[in-house]
Scaffold this motif. Structure first.
Motif, short mmCIF file in Angstrom:
data_model
loop_
_atom_site.label_atom_id
_atom_site.label_comp_id
_atom_site.label_asym_id
_atom_site.label_seq_id
_atom_site.Cartn_x
_atom_site.Cartn_y
_atom_site.Cartn_z
N ARG A 383 48.04 29.55 27.91
CA ARG A 383 49.42 29.07 28.04
C ARG A 383 50.20 29.87 29.10
O ARG A 383 51.25 29.42 29.57
CB ARG A 383 50.15 29.21 26.70
CG ARG A 383 49.57 28.41 25.56
CD ARG A 383 50.35 28.71 24.28
NE ARG A 383 49.87 27.97 23.12
CZ ARG A 383 50.37 28.09 21.89
NH1 ARG A 383 51.38 28.94 21.68
NH2 ARG A 383 49.89 27.39 20.89
N ALA A 384 49.69 31.04 29.46
CA ALA A 384 50.43 31.94 30.36
C ALA A 384 50.13 31.69 31.83
O ALA A 384 50.62 32.43 32.69
CB ALA A 384 50.12 33.39 30.00
N THR A 385 49.37 30.67 32.15
CA THR A 385 48.98 30.43 33.55
C THR A 385 50.19 30.27 34.46
O THR A 385 50.20 30.75 35.60
CB THR A 385 48.09 29.17 33.63
OG1 THR A 385 46.96 29.34 32.77
CG2 THR A 385 47.61 28.94 35.05
N TYR A 386 51.23 29.60 33.98
CA TYR A 386 52.44 29.38 34.78
C TYR A 386 53.15 30.70 35.09
O TYR A 386 53.88 30.80 36.08
CB TYR A 386 53.36 28.44 33.99
CG TYR A 386 54.70 28.14 34.62
CD1 TYR A 386 54.81 27.66 35.92
CD2 TYR A 386 55.87 28.32 33.88
CE1 TYR A 386 56.05 27.36 36.48
CE2 TYR A 386 57.11 28.02 34.43
CZ TYR A 386 57.19 27.55 35.73
OH TYR A 386 58.42 27.27 36.27
N TYR A 387 52.90 31.71 34.27
CA TYR A 387 53.59 32.99 34.41
C TYR A 387 52.77 34.04 35.15
O TYR A 387 53.32 35.04 35.61
CB TYR A 387 53.95 33.55 33.02
CG TYR A 387 54.93 32.68 32.27
CD1 TYR A 387 56.30 32.95 32.32
CD2 TYR A 387 54.50 31.59 31.52
CE1 TYR A 387 57.20 32.15 31.63
CE2 TYR A 387 55.40 30.79 30.83
CZ TYR A 387 56.74 31.08 30.90
OH TYR A 387 57.64 30.29 30.23
N ASN A 388 51.47 33.84 35.23
CA ASN A 388 50.58 34.83 35.83
C ASN A 388 49.65 34.14 36.82
O ASN A 388 48.77 33.37 36.42
CB ASN A 388 49.78 35.55 34.73
CG ASN A 388 49.00 36.73 35.25
OD1 ASN A 388 48.40 36.67 36.32
ND2 ASN A 388 48.97 37.81 34.49
N THR A 393 41.56 32.85 37.49
CA THR A 393 41.02 32.89 38.85
C THR A 393 40.07 34.07 38.97
O THR A 393 40.02 34.94 38.10
CB THR A 393 42.15 33.04 39.89
OG1 THR A 393 42.63 34.40 39.86
CG2 THR A 393 43.30 32.09 39.60
N PRO A 394 39.29 34.13 40.06
CA PRO A 394 38.41 35.29 40.25
C PRO A 394 39.16 36.62 40.31
O PRO A 394 38.55 37.68 40.11
CB PRO A 394 37.71 34.98 41.59
CG PRO A 394 37.75 33.49 41.69
CD PRO A 394 39.05 33.08 41.08
N GLU A 395 40.46 36.58 40.58
CA GLU A 395 41.24 37.82 40.67
C GLU A 395 41.91 38.19 39.36
O GLU A 395 42.70 39.14 39.32
CB GLU A 395 42.29 37.70 41.78
CG GLU A 395 41.68 37.70 43.18
CD GLU A 395 42.72 37.91 44.26
OE1 GLU A 395 42.86 39.06 44.74
OE2 GLU A 395 43.40 36.93 44.62
N GLU A 396 41.60 37.48 38.29
CA GLU A 396 42.15 37.86 36.99
C GLU A 396 41.70 39.28 36.64
O GLU A 396 40.52 39.62 36.75
CB GLU A 396 41.67 36.89 35.90
CG GLU A 396 42.21 37.25 34.51
CD GLU A 396 41.78 36.25 33.44
OE1 GLU A 396 41.51 36.70 32.30
OE2 GLU A 396 41.69 35.04 33.75
#
Length: 420
Positions: A383-388, A393-396
């Motif tokens: 759910r936090a994709t919009y915020y982070n 992604t590979p850079e997570e």
């Protein structure tokens, strides 16, 4: 932000330690500031352990700021952590260099003119917040002098709305010192417009909100949340909630917090509850320990929010960026307002953007908790994709490297921000 409806409408118990309601108490506060800070700074000479001249300054105004910028101290060898002379940085007080404020006292001759000007533009609120006007005077002039003396290569800030941080930003703009901003917590549409040469934001949510605040200056890069990197690999995989955190800040009403705990602990005897006040909350909550012997406590001044959240399965809180941090770790999070204060509802928009669910009554809170006590999903963090920006992604988990890389490239050519 000090003269906005939002600030003036804060609950009385929240405003009181910032700017007392009684004019006599405000006067005493001003006199105390003059004696302890202004005169005290004059009597104390600043001796820094590090050289500040020509360095990249990482300017901090709080313990949270320090936690957000410390990684750059390691990534940028020519950087130094700095703060105002008497600024309280929590457990890091002894680990930052200080900018002398001894000359701040010299600029209080402008107080009458400043007050008259603000009285014309802000009306009665200039009198109501006279003590805050008094505190803010002199920062700009002193910081301009410091910039001319030390000529830092650049200044990086993690706060864009405190009076001293705003003064430093304006001083940098006047003296031609490049500035960068690293977002340290969730933002709202009540923040000042972005005015930095480079802004490193966590995700699209922050950029969308800043665009509503006004024109966005300089270059913007979405880099994720650097302070979360070390904890994302420790995401909560518990299939059900057993440990519940209740986090509060100064907006939350003591009676409502007490009533919530009075309801929860007898209702859920199998769960472990931990109470965590905001580090700036000076209220004495020791009575809760006597009232609920099984209730555990977390000291935010000694334990970072991510360290704390790794030991929890669920979070109950109102308006705090801890909701986002919890969700990133797959900790189930619920928005619940403790009391009916006049502050804005869903201040950060977490409910509106489906980051967290909400409950508006104790029975609703109980129903939510029973559901997660039975089963907690393993994909809440998505759910936090919009915020982070780096999530999924590979850079997570590598936001620190990403932020440091962007900063190094910018430092090599600061004018690129103006061309972007």
């Amino acid at each position: 932000m000090r003269f906005t409806d939002l600030f003036a409408g804060l609950p009385a118990h929240t405003l009181e330690p910032i700017s007392p309601a009684s004019p006599w108490k405000r006067l005493l506060k001003v006199l105390g500031y003059a004696g302890l800070r202004l005169v005290g700074n004059v009597l104390r000479k600043v001796r820094n352990p590090e050289q500040l001249r020509g360095k990249v300054w990482l300017y901090v105004v709080s313990q949270n700021n320090y936690d957000s910028l410390h990684f750059l101290r390691e990534a940028l060898p020519d950087s130094v952590l700095v703060a105002g002379q008497s600024k309280q940085i929590g457990r890091y007080n002894g680990q930052v260099n200080r900018l002398s404020l001894r000359r701040k006292l010299l600029y209080y001759g402008q107080l009458p003119a400043v007050y008259r000007a603000l009285r014309r533009t802000e009306g009665k609120r200039a009198g109501r917040f006279f003590d805050l006007i008094f505190n803010a005077l002199g920062y700009y002039e002193v910081y301009r002098r410091a910039l001319r003396h030390y000529r830092p290569r650049a200044v990086v800030l993690a706060n864009d709305h405190n009076d001293d941080a705003r003064a430093l930003l304006l001083a940098c703009q006047t003296e031609g010192v490049p500035t960068a901003y690293v977002q340290h917590a969730s933002v709202s549409t009540n923040f000042p417009p972005l005015g930095f040469d480079l802004s490193l934001l966590e995700g699209q949510d922050a950029l969308d909100k800043y665009r509503q605040c006004g024109p966005v200056a300089g270059r913007v890069a979405l880099v994720g949340m650097p302070k979360a990197d070390a904890f994302l690999a420790r995401r909560n995989t518990a299939p059900a909630v057993r440990r519940v955190a209740l986090a509060c800040n100064t907006l939350d009403d003591t009676a409502a917090l007490t009533a919530t705990l009075d309801y929860l602990l007898p209702e859920f005897p199998a769960l472990t509850f931990t109470f965590r006040p905001h580090p700036g909350d000076a209220r004495d909550f020791s009575f809760l320990a006597a009232r609920h012997p099984t209730l555990q406590f977390s000291d935010a001044r000694c334990e970072t929010v991510f360290e704390f959240l790794t030991g929890q399965d669920a979070l109950l809180a109102a308006d705090t960026s801890t909701h986002l941090e919890a969700t990133l770790l797959n900790v189930a999070s619920l928005y619940y307002r403790f009391g009916t204060h006049t502050g804005p509802d869903d201040y950060y928009g977490y409910v509106a953007h489906s980051l967290v669910e909400r409950a508006d009554s104790l029975p609703e809170l109980g129903a939510w908790l029973r559901r997660y006590e039975a089963c907690k999903p393993l994909d809440l963090y998505q759910r936090a994709t919009y915020y982070n920006a780096t999530l999924g992604t590979p850079e997570e988990g590598h936001s620190r490297e990403r932020a440091a890389r962007v900063l190094r490239e910018w430092l090599a050519d600061p004018d690129s921000a103006a061309r972007a």
